[in-house]
Design an enzyme around this catalytic site. Structure first.
Site, PDB file in Angstrom:
ATOM      1  CD  GLU A  91      -2.352   3.618   3.095  1.00 35.42           C
ATOM      2  OE1 GLU A  91      -1.909   3.121   2.031  1.00 35.42           O
ATOM      3  OE2 GLU A  91      -3.480   3.355   3.546  1.00 35.42           O
TER       4      GLU A  91
ATOM      5  CB  CYS B  12      -0.884   0.034   1.228  1.00 32.78           C
ATOM      6  SG  CYS B  12      -1.967  -1.380   1.428  1.00 32.78           S
TER       7      CYS B  12
HETATM    8 ZN    ZN Z   1      -2.761  -0.638   3.499  1.00 34.13          ZN
END
Ligand code: ZN
Length: 130
Positions: free
Chosen positions: A56, A54
């Site tokens: 993040e 991801c």
């Molecule tokens: Zn994530």
């Protein structure tokens, strides 16, 4: 220069441009403020799906790799989410919340594009810690 929420959200949206997402076609960007610097990240998918990372976590790991250890703020932008999309589509996944909690205090702001500002404690109230 003080880096505020709008600046961090802009950095997150800009990072989404670099997303590698041929399977979902869902571009996500993140920006982490740590040590007074902005670390961008985007989602990077993989044909195996399970190896996908991801935006993040990509941004947080970039900050850590640069020597930063404490996150001051995080911004997240799911630029392909439509205005009618539910907030749940824009929220960080559970894995990212746990990683955020490793490097950010419970009161650290997480600015989520199209949703608002929450804290780490809002996102993960009963954090796992060793
Ligand atoms: Zn994530």
């Amino acid at each position: 220069m003080t880096i505020n929420a709008p600046m961090l959200l802009t950095a997150a949206r800009e990072a989404a441009v670099h997303a590698y997402c041929p399977y979902s076609n869902f571009h996500v960007g993140a920006a982490v403020l740590a040590d007074g610097r902005i670390f961008p990240g985007c989602n990077v998918e993989n044909a195996s799906y399970g190896l996908t990372i991801c935006a993040e976590r990509n941004a947080i790991f970039a900050a850590v790799a640069s020597g930063a250890r404490r996150i001051q703020a995080i911004a997240l932008a799911c630029v392909d989410a439509t205005d009618a999309a539910p907030a749940s589509l824009r929220m960080p996944c559970g894995a990212c919340r746990q990683v955020m909690a490793e490097f950010a205090d419970p009161g650290t702001p997480v600015h989520i594009d199209g949703v608002g500002t929450l804290t780490i404690a809002d996102l993960l109230p009963s954090v796992f810690r060793l």
